[in-house]
Enzyme design. Structure first.
Site, PDB file in Angstrom:
ATOM      1  N   LYS A   1       0.845  -1.212   0.000  1.00  0.00           N
ATOM      2  CA  LYS A   1       0.000   0.000   0.000  1.00  0.00           C
ATOM      3  C   LYS A   1       0.876   1.256   0.000  1.00  0.00           C
ATOM      4  O   LYS A   1       0.642   2.191  -0.776  1.00  0.00           O
ATOM      5  CB  LYS A   1      -0.933  -0.032   1.222  1.00  0.00           C
ATOM      6  CG  LYS A   1      -1.560   1.307   1.634  1.00  0.00           C
ATOM      7  CD  LYS A   1      -2.656   1.762   0.719  1.00  0.00           C
ATOM      8  CE  LYS A   1      -3.001   3.228   0.774  1.00  0.00           C
ATOM      9  NZ  LYS A   1      -3.426   3.856   1.960  1.00  0.00           N
TER      10      LYS A   1
ATOM     11  N   ASP B   1      -6.239  -0.253   0.275  1.00  0.00           N
ATOM     12  CA  ASP B   1      -6.249  -0.375   1.734  1.00  0.00           C
ATOM     13  C   ASP B   1      -7.619  -0.878   2.169  1.00  0.00           C
ATOM     14  O   ASP B   1      -8.427  -1.267   1.316  1.00  0.00           O
ATOM     15  CB  ASP B   1      -5.892   0.964   2.398  1.00  0.00           C
ATOM     16  CG  ASP B   1      -6.933   2.041   2.094  1.00  0.00           C
ATOM     17  OD1 ASP B   1      -7.938   1.740   1.402  1.00  0.00           O
ATOM     18  OD2 ASP B   1      -6.757   3.172   2.551  1.00  0.00           O
TER      19      ASP B   1
HETATM   20  N1  LIG Z   1      -5.590   9.295  -2.880  1.00  0.00           N
HETATM   21  C1  LIG Z   1      -5.204   8.578  -1.830  1.00  0.00           C
HETATM   22  N2  LIG Z   1      -4.742   9.210  -0.755  1.00  0.00           N
HETATM   23  C2  LIG Z   1      -4.366   8.470   0.280  1.00  0.00           C
HETATM   24  N3  LIG Z   1      -3.884   8.806   1.484  1.00  0.00           N
HETATM   25  C3  LIG Z   1      -3.656   7.689   2.170  1.00  0.00           C
HETATM   26  O1  LIG Z   1      -3.177   7.647   3.392  1.00  0.00           O
HETATM   27  N4  LIG Z   1      -3.966   6.629   1.450  1.00  0.00           N
HETATM   28  C4  LIG Z   1      -4.418   7.082   0.265  1.00  0.00           C
HETATM   29  C5  LIG Z   1      -4.880   6.448  -0.878  1.00  0.00           C
HETATM   30  O2  LIG Z   1      -4.967   5.211  -0.962  1.00  0.00           O
HETATM   31  N5  LIG Z   1      -5.266   7.242  -1.907  1.00  0.00           N
END
Ligand SMILES: Nc1nc2[nH]c(O)nc2c(=O)[nH]1
Length: 396
Positions: A251, A270
């Site tokens: 991730k 996630d």
């Molecule tokens: N666009 C996203 N921003 C994120 N911030 C984070 O902590 N995870 C993500 C993500 O999966 N996409």
């Protein structure tokens, strides 16, 4: 204009330049503190955002001020006019990826490929092209964490281990520390005391390994090194390399690829995105697909060790569905799912806000890129140590 001057006068007017774009393409409110970038500071009274960044190929950080007077205009300046407005305008257009029309992607690609996209719009959320090294450390901090705490950690790293760049509106601004800064100045114990928890060890180990790796590769800069690797590797190889650092799993690696290395088709998965995949796309992993993927990663030992094949199949499903800008589509879903922004403010607090609502119109999908570098004076206080000046604006 009214001036109050105490001490040595160091008055320098802020010169602002402008970027313009179509409605719905960009909303600073929804973008800068929405979980991608963590070092923008919001001034609630003046409705502007500030941070430090390197402009163009320069190694020097400058303090940047951004404000959005309307849905189609962005104004920018540097404190003390530390770099030329044309260079800053070019840099920001690149950082904000203004060459990509998110409304065009939504209307002509995502809606056609995926009917779920008819019920949402981009709301000015787009992918940023951040510095890969800062993105790497920020997303190591993001594991099991919320936006407010990641923000706090990134500011702490800058304040403690970065270089002081300048002062604006009574606040000190720092660079983001390099791997060498962290290696030489930080310890795991100190980071733990500063609230980093188990991530303290990851940050120290990653900084130490990257400082060695880049030196062995003959590179001085962290970002320069990561960009070089990226230019010579496939996505799978780059992800394998990124995951060789402590605290970088699939991730985090995918967030670095998407938000730091401009790999627009990479979809970080996630728990939020997995939930969306099961709930809205009825995703179910087939045993045969899992077996085939395991075979594909046979020669990538770190990937084999760290990857969750089911989550990787979700990534591939979304890539197939959304296409070459699948990562941007994920960004839109992520922002909708999280539903709020959270970030540092000049009052010193970290505040959460609901996403701003942008009503979409069906105007032409064309990104305009214009720089107007006219000089204007904003209501502002610029203080150097031992000096206090306040300026009240009369006209622009
Ligand atoms: N666009 C996203 N921003 C994120 N911030 C984070 O902590 N995870 C993500 C993500 O999966 N996409």
């Amino acid at each position: 204009m009214e001036k109050t001057v105490r001490g040595k006068q160091v008055l320098k007017m802020l010169k602002f330049g402008q970027l313009t774009f179509n409605k719905g393409e960009l909303s600073l409110e929804n973008l800068l503190q929405g979980g991608q970038a963590f070092r923008w500071i919001y001034n609630e009274n003046k409705n502007h955002y500030t941070t430090t960044m390197k402009v163009g190929d320069s190694d020097k950080y400058v303090v940047v001020i951004l404000t959005q007077p309307s849905q189609t205009v962005l104004e920018f300046a540097t404190v003390g006019n530390m770099c030329c407005l044309k260079s800053l305008g070019d840099h920001l257009a690149d950082y904000l990826r203004l060459e990509v029309s998110v409304r065009d992607l939504h209307a002509t690609h995502w809606i056609k490929r995926d009917s779920n996209f008819t019920s949402y719009s981009p709301q000015g959320v787009r992918m940023l092209a951040q510095e890969p090294w800062e993105t790497m450390i920020s997303f190591i901090c993001s594991s099991n964490n919320n936006i407010s705490r990641i923000t706090k950690m990134c500011h702490t790293l800058s304040r403690k281990y970065g270089e002081k760049i300048g002062k604006f509106d009574s606040m000190d601004y720092h660079s983001f520390p390099t791997s060498n800064d962290i290696k030489e100045k930080a310890t795991e114990t100190e980071l733990r005391e500063l609230g980093f928890g188990y991530r303290a060890k990851y940050i120290i180990q990653t900084a130490e390994k990257l400082a060695i790796d880049k030196a062995q590769g003959g590179f001085l800069g962290d970002t320069e090194y990561l960009l070089y690797l990226n230019a010579h590797m496939t996505y799978e190889q780059m992800r394998e390399h990124l995951m060789s650092y402590s605290g970088v799993g699939p991730k985090v690696a995918d967030c670095i690829c998407l938000m730091g290395l401009r790999m627009d088709d990479v979809v970080p998965i996630d728990v939020h995105i997995k939930r969306i995949a099961m709930r809205d796309y009825k995703f179910q992993a087939k045993k045969s697909d899992i077996k085939q993927l395991a075979e594909k990663y046979r020669d990538l030992p770190i990937t084999r060790k760290k990857i969750n094949l089911e989550l990787d199949l979700i990534r591939l499903m979304f890539l197939g569905k959304w296409g070459s800008f699948a990562g941007w589509a994920q960004g839109m879903l992520f922002s909708k799912e999280v539903g709020k922004t959270s970030g540092a403010t000049t009052s010193g607090e970290i505040k959460k806000r609901k996403l701003g609502d942008i009503t979409e119109t069906s105007d032409v999908f064309e990104v305009k890129k214009e720089f107007k570098t006219e000089e204007c004076i904003v209501e502002s206080t610029m203080i150097e140590e031992g000096t206090q000046i306040s300026i009240k604006v009369e006209s622009r």
